[in-house]
Design a protein around this motif. Sequence first.
Motif, PDB file in Angstrom:
ATOM      1  N   VAL A   1       0.731   8.524 -17.482  1.00 10.67           N
ATOM      2  CA  VAL A   1       0.769   7.615 -16.337  1.00 10.67           C
ATOM      3  C   VAL A   1       1.357   6.310 -16.840  1.00 10.67           C
ATOM      4  O   VAL A   1       1.081   5.903 -17.969  1.00 10.67           O
ATOM      5  N   GLY A   2       2.142   5.658 -16.009  1.00 15.70           N
ATOM      6  CA  GLY A   2       2.633   4.359 -16.436  1.00 15.70           C
ATOM      7  C   GLY A   2       3.843   3.884 -15.689  1.00 15.70           C
ATOM      8  O   GLY A   2       4.085   4.265 -14.542  1.00 15.70           O
ATOM      9  N   LEU A   3       4.598   3.059 -16.391  1.00 12.51           N
ATOM     10  CA  LEU A   3       5.702   2.309 -15.811  1.00 12.51           C
ATOM     11  C   LEU A   3       7.004   2.663 -16.506  1.00 12.51           C
ATOM     12  O   LEU A   3       7.024   2.955 -17.694  1.00 12.51           O
TER      13      LEU A   3
ATOM     14  N   GLN B   1      -0.706   5.579  -1.672  1.00 10.83           N
ATOM     15  CA  GLN B   1      -1.442   4.866  -0.630  1.00 10.83           C
ATOM     16  C   GLN B   1      -2.784   4.354  -1.155  1.00 10.83           C
ATOM     17  O   GLN B   1      -3.173   3.219  -0.868  1.00 10.83           O
ATOM     18  N   ARG B   2      -3.473   5.179  -1.960  1.00  9.84           N
ATOM     19  CA  ARG B   2      -4.779   4.775  -2.505  1.00  9.84           C
ATOM     20  C   ARG B   2      -4.670   3.546  -3.407  1.00  9.84           C
ATOM     21  O   ARG B   2      -5.620   2.770  -3.498  1.00  9.84           O
ATOM     22  N   ILE B   3      -3.542   3.394  -4.097  1.00 12.46           N
ATOM     23  CA  ILE B   3      -3.408   2.240  -4.995  1.00 12.46           C
ATOM     24  C   ILE B   3      -2.795   1.033  -4.284  1.00 12.46           C
ATOM     25  O   ILE B   3      -2.486   0.040  -4.931  1.00 12.46           O
ATOM     26  N   GLY B   4      -2.655   1.135  -2.962  1.00 16.93           N
ATOM     27  CA  GLY B   4      -2.230  -0.009  -2.164  1.00 16.93           C
ATOM     28  C   GLY B   4      -0.749  -0.091  -1.862  1.00 16.93           C
ATOM     29  O   GLY B   4      -0.286  -1.088  -1.308  1.00 16.93           O
ATOM     30  N   MET B   5       0.012   0.938  -2.219  1.00 15.85           N
ATOM     31  CA  MET B   5       1.457   0.909  -1.980  1.00 15.85           C
ATOM     32  C   MET B   5       1.750   1.224  -0.513  1.00 15.85           C
ATOM     33  O   MET B   5       0.971   1.901   0.151  1.00 15.85           O
ATOM     34  N   SER B   6       2.871   0.712  -0.028  1.00 13.27           N
ATOM     35  CA  SER B   6       3.295   0.932   1.356  1.00 13.27           C
ATOM     36  C   SER B   6       4.604   1.698   1.384  1.00 13.27           C
ATOM     37  O   SER B   6       5.524   1.406   0.602  1.00 13.27           O
ATOM     38  N   ASN B   7       4.694   2.640   2.305  1.00  6.33           N
ATOM     39  CA  ASN B   7       5.931   3.383   2.517  1.00  6.33           C
ATOM     40  C   ASN B   7       6.951   2.423   3.124  1.00  6.33           C
ATOM     41  O   ASN B   7       6.699   1.824   4.166  1.00  6.33           O
ATOM     42  N   THR B   8       8.092   2.282   2.486  1.00  8.11           N
ATOM     43  CA  THR B   8       9.128   1.364   2.971  1.00  8.11           C
ATOM     44  C   THR B   8       9.886   1.924   4.169  1.00  8.11           C
ATOM     45  O   THR B   8      10.646   1.196   4.797  1.00  8.11           O
TER      46      THR B   8
ATOM     47  N   ALA C   1      -5.802   5.514 -13.452  1.00  3.51           N
ATOM     48  CA  ALA C   1      -4.787   5.121 -14.431  1.00  3.51           C
ATOM     49  C   ALA C   1      -3.649   4.346 -13.772  1.00  3.51           C
ATOM     50  O   ALA C   1      -3.114   3.395 -14.353  1.00  3.51           O
ATOM     51  N   ALA C   2      -3.282   4.736 -12.555  1.00  2.00           N
ATOM     52  CA  ALA C   2      -2.207   4.031 -11.845  1.00  2.00           C
ATOM     53  C   ALA C   2      -2.627   2.599 -11.507  1.00  2.00           C
ATOM     54  O   ALA C   2      -1.826   1.672 -11.633  1.00  2.00           O
ATOM     55  N   ARG C   3      -3.863   2.409 -11.103  1.00  2.00           N
ATOM     56  CA  ARG C   3      -4.344   1.043 -10.825  1.00  2.00           C
ATOM     57  C   ARG C   3      -4.276   0.180 -12.084  1.00  2.00           C
ATOM     58  O   ARG C   3      -3.873  -0.986 -12.031  1.00  2.00           O
ATOM     59  N   ALA C   4      -4.668   0.754 -13.210  1.00  3.13           N
ATOM     60  CA  ALA C   4      -4.604   0.016 -14.477  1.00  3.13           C
ATOM     61  C   ALA C   4      -3.158  -0.313 -14.838  1.00  3.13           C
ATOM     62  O   ALA C   4      -2.867  -1.414 -15.322  1.00  3.13           O
ATOM     63  N   SER C   5      -2.251   0.612 -14.566  1.00  7.40           N
ATOM     64  CA  SER C   5      -0.824   0.377 -14.824  1.00  7.40           C
ATOM     65  C   SER C   5      -0.285  -0.738 -13.935  1.00  7.40           C
ATOM     66  O   SER C   5       0.501  -1.572 -14.388  1.00  7.40           O
TER      67      SER C   5
ATOM     68  N   GLN D   1      -0.649  -7.298  -2.625  1.00  4.24           N
ATOM     69  CA  GLN D   1      -1.045  -6.116  -1.850  1.00  4.24           C
ATOM     70  C   GLN D   1      -2.058  -5.230  -2.572  1.00  4.24           C
ATOM     71  O   GLN D   1      -2.540  -4.270  -1.988  1.00  4.24           O
ATOM     72  N   ARG D   2      -2.367  -5.562  -3.811  1.00  2.00           N
ATOM     73  CA  ARG D   2      -3.347  -4.736  -4.545  1.00  2.00           C
ATOM     74  C   ARG D   2      -4.680  -4.749  -3.843  1.00  2.00           C
ATOM     75  O   ARG D   2      -5.151  -5.806  -3.414  1.00  2.00           O
ATOM     76  N   PRO D   3      -5.328  -3.573  -3.760  1.00  3.63           N
ATOM     77  CA  PRO D   3      -6.663  -3.536  -3.127  1.00  3.63           C
ATOM     78  C   PRO D   3      -7.722  -4.223  -3.982  1.00  3.63           C
ATOM     79  O   PRO D   3      -7.576  -4.408  -5.154  1.00  3.63           O
TER      80      PRO D   3
END
Length: 178
Positions: A75-77, A142-149, A109-113, A176-178
């Motif tokens: 997981v990461g960037l 969606q769970r990590i707060g991202m929005s569909n563009t 892991a995505a939230r931490a990233s 936008q982070r939850p």
Amino acid sequence: MIETERLYLRQWRASDFAIFAQMNADLEVMKYFPKPLSPKVSDLIANKCSQLIKDKGWGFWAVSLKETDIFIGMVGLNEAHADMSFAPAVEIAWRLHKDYWGQGYATEAARASLNFAFDTLGLDEVVAFTAVINEHSQLIMQRIGMSNTQENFYHPMLEPNHRLAEHVLYKITPEQRP
């Protein structure tokens, strides 16, 4: 190394490679990729991930369970490929061993990233993308707060009529982070 409640996001180890190759050869894990990967290609990817972390201090980290130190995926960037219509951009992505699906590990892991992207790297935005038909990854986005563009695109490395060609693009900013 990044630590969460249940996970370590860390540098790759030689012992991770065989499990990663097993994941990348699994038809279920690779369902939303053009094809499963050979062990040789899988090792090349793991080595590249490791080298990027060594060079930049971030990338697609190896993920292991804190309790057992068992490798469960990555997981990461990553910097989005230059051929992407939205490049330059930093993307977030994940790939976990199927034995660890449905337990919230990818989301954790995505939230931490994302926290690393915004709090350490100071990024203004992170993107994520996947094939339109990959609803499970979209739920994590969606769970990590991202929005569909609503700016779908065709992946430049796939033929336009390929079943995975059309992709959704999600974005998130620090606010936008939850």
